[in-house]
Design an enzyme around this catalytic site. Sequence first.
Site, mmCIF file in Angstrom:
data_model
loop_
_atom_site.group_PDB
_atom_site.id
_atom_site.type_symbol
_atom_site.label_atom_id
_atom_site.label_comp_id
_atom_site.label_asym_id
_atom_site.label_seq_id
_atom_site.Cartn_x
_atom_site.Cartn_y
_atom_site.Cartn_z
ATOM 1 N N GLY A 277 0.860 -1.196 0.000
ATOM 2 C CA GLY A 277 0.000 0.000 0.000
ATOM 3 C C GLY A 277 0.885 1.231 0.000
ATOM 4 O O GLY A 277 2.034 1.191 -0.473
ATOM 5 N N ARG A 278 0.365 2.329 0.603
ATOM 6 C CA ARG A 278 1.113 3.583 0.533
ATOM 7 C C ARG A 278 2.469 3.509 1.226
ATOM 8 O O ARG A 278 3.477 3.951 0.693
ATOM 9 C CB ARG A 278 0.280 4.728 1.113
ATOM 10 C CG ARG A 278 -0.796 5.174 0.124
ATOM 11 C CD ARG A 278 -1.655 6.244 0.701
ATOM 12 N NE ARG A 278 -2.615 5.682 1.647
ATOM 13 C CZ ARG A 278 -3.731 6.287 2.020
ATOM 14 N NH1 ARG A 278 -4.009 7.476 1.557
ATOM 15 N NH2 ARG A 278 -4.560 5.722 2.864
ATOM 16 N N ILE A 279 2.489 2.918 2.437
ATOM 17 C CA ILE A 279 3.765 2.837 3.166
ATOM 18 C C ILE A 279 4.715 1.884 2.437
ATOM 19 O O ILE A 279 5.888 2.189 2.224
ATOM 20 C CB ILE A 279 3.533 2.385 4.624
ATOM 21 C CG1 ILE A 279 2.693 3.438 5.361
ATOM 22 C CG2 ILE A 279 4.863 2.140 5.337
ATOM 23 C CD1 ILE A 279 2.270 3.041 6.764
ATOM 24 N N ARG B 139 -2.530 -7.949 -2.140
ATOM 25 C CA ARG B 139 -3.771 -8.636 -2.548
ATOM 26 C C ARG B 139 -3.790 -8.859 -4.048
ATOM 27 O O ARG B 139 -4.181 -9.889 -4.534
ATOM 28 C CB ARG B 139 -4.991 -7.821 -2.113
ATOM 29 C CG ARG B 139 -5.489 -8.279 -0.758
ATOM 30 C CD ARG B 139 -6.630 -7.468 -0.324
ATOM 31 N NE ARG B 139 -6.264 -6.050 -0.433
ATOM 32 C CZ ARG B 139 -6.887 -5.065 0.177
ATOM 33 N NH1 ARG B 139 -7.908 -5.318 0.924
ATOM 34 N NH2 ARG B 139 -6.507 -3.811 0.043
ATOM 35 N N ARG C 14 1.168 -4.127 12.755
ATOM 36 C CA ARG C 14 0.487 -4.385 14.016
ATOM 37 C C ARG C 14 1.068 -5.674 14.596
ATOM 38 O O ARG C 14 1.343 -6.626 13.854
ATOM 39 C CB ARG C 14 -1.028 -4.563 13.791
ATOM 40 C CG ARG C 14 -1.774 -3.244 13.582
ATOM 41 C CD ARG C 14 -1.780 -2.392 14.858
ATOM 42 N NE ARG C 14 -2.529 -1.163 14.725
ATOM 43 C CZ ARG C 14 -1.998 0.035 14.436
ATOM 44 N NH1 ARG C 14 -0.703 0.155 14.227
ATOM 45 N NH2 ARG C 14 -2.773 1.103 14.378
ATOM 46 N N GLU D 209 0.732 -5.791 23.215
ATOM 47 C CA GLU D 209 1.223 -4.490 23.656
ATOM 48 C C GLU D 209 0.495 -3.987 24.890
ATOM 49 O O GLU D 209 -0.720 -4.170 24.962
ATOM 50 C CB GLU D 209 1.016 -3.476 22.524
ATOM 51 C CG GLU D 209 2.280 -3.238 21.754
ATOM 52 C CD GLU D 209 2.060 -2.386 20.540
ATOM 53 O OE1 GLU D 209 1.671 -1.219 20.703
ATOM 54 O OE2 GLU D 209 2.293 -2.893 19.442
ATOM 55 N N HIS E 243 6.514 1.203 19.635
ATOM 56 C CA HIS E 243 5.414 1.650 18.764
ATOM 57 C C HIS E 243 5.551 3.151 18.460
ATOM 58 O O HIS E 243 4.624 3.934 18.663
ATOM 59 C CB HIS E 243 4.045 1.340 19.378
ATOM 60 C CG HIS E 243 2.950 1.262 18.356
ATOM 61 N ND1 HIS E 243 1.873 0.400 18.446
ATOM 62 C CD2 HIS E 243 2.761 1.932 17.192
ATOM 63 C CE1 HIS E 243 1.069 0.556 17.411
ATOM 64 N NE2 HIS E 243 1.591 1.487 16.620
HETATM 65 C C1 DGY Z 1 -1.117 4.231 13.396
HETATM 66 O O1 DGY Z 1 -1.399 5.409 13.140
HETATM 67 O O2 DGY Z 1 -1.870 3.299 13.140
HETATM 68 C C2 DGY Z 1 0.204 3.997 14.014
HETATM 69 O O3 DGY Z 1 0.395 2.673 14.337
HETATM 70 C C3 DGY Z 1 0.383 4.880 15.212
HETATM 71 O O4 DGY Z 1 1.722 4.961 15.481
#
Ligand code: DGY
Length: 323
Positions: free
Chosen positions: A158-160, A181, A241, A270, A288
């Site tokens: 995706g974007r990241i 996907r 996550r 977490e 995080h």
């Molecule tokens: C988010 O924005 O979902 C990040 O995990 C927060 O750091």
Amino acid sequence: MTRIFVTHKIPDEGIKLLKKRKSIKLDIYEKDRQIPRRELLRRAKGADIILSLLTEKIDGQVMDSAGSQLKMISNYAVGFDNIDLAAAKDRKIIVSNTPSDQVNESVAEHAIALIFGLSHRISESDDFTKAGKYKGWNPNLLIGSNVIGKTLGIIGAGRIGEMIIRRMHDGFGVNIIYNNREPKPELEKKYKARYRSKMQLLKEADFVSLHVPLLDSTRHLISIKELKSMKKTAFLINTSRGPVVDEKALVSALQSKQIAGAGLDVYEHEPKIASALKKMSNVILTPHTASATIEARRDMSRIAALNILAFLDSKKIPNQVKL
Ligand code: DGY
């Protein structure tokens, strides 16, 4: 009057925007720590809108405790796995999140930092030097590996994922394989990225970086079988996550040297972290904080507020989550 309950102090940008509206009454949890559940249930009572963090579980109980006037949950996060979307849908509550280029850039940079940190053994070298162990140059000291020419496997383009692909390909001469996907021909054209099944990607990659949301289908996406198929010299990076990785399986894979190391920003339970991970020198742990840059946090605050203002003005909410 619209009553907005903000579950944690957030940067001022968004708060200022909300405060400008005379018709808004803000109630902000004043402490800089996670609001206790009981207090969340109590303070949510009567709220028309809740501005929440990813650390708060916003489920049917919270929604009902707020009351039937609750119309919106504006989550100060890109991820929204802390919100029970089905419960929100049943109650016709709108949910929004805070994706932004600054947040994505921050997470992408953090993942890249972990890649370099692991391959150049930065954290180990820092510990070593500060402990006064550096007694002179030694050709065999803390040998890492170059990143150039290695293969990076991105799971979730995706974007990241794409930001990382661009930087690693254009800036650092890294070969890119990806799993998504569906294949993305533009990535293949621009960055010579090659599509792989998840298992094939794990077999080939020197670095595996995860960029998927937490869904039923991505929980334990990386577990025993997946870790076993990775190269013994490979590193796993997780800034998505925690529950996407089976943490127990990861600990065993690291202990038995099935993989070379890991860079983790998120954890399955977490804020608890498997204690074995904390003792491993080939593991870099961050709390995080992948999106913890001033630019990203300001943007998140502003976007969380703009989502609310759009809702109050009956305009299209820029980042409404599909329920
Ligand atoms: C988010 O924005 O979902 C990040 O995990 C927060 O750091």
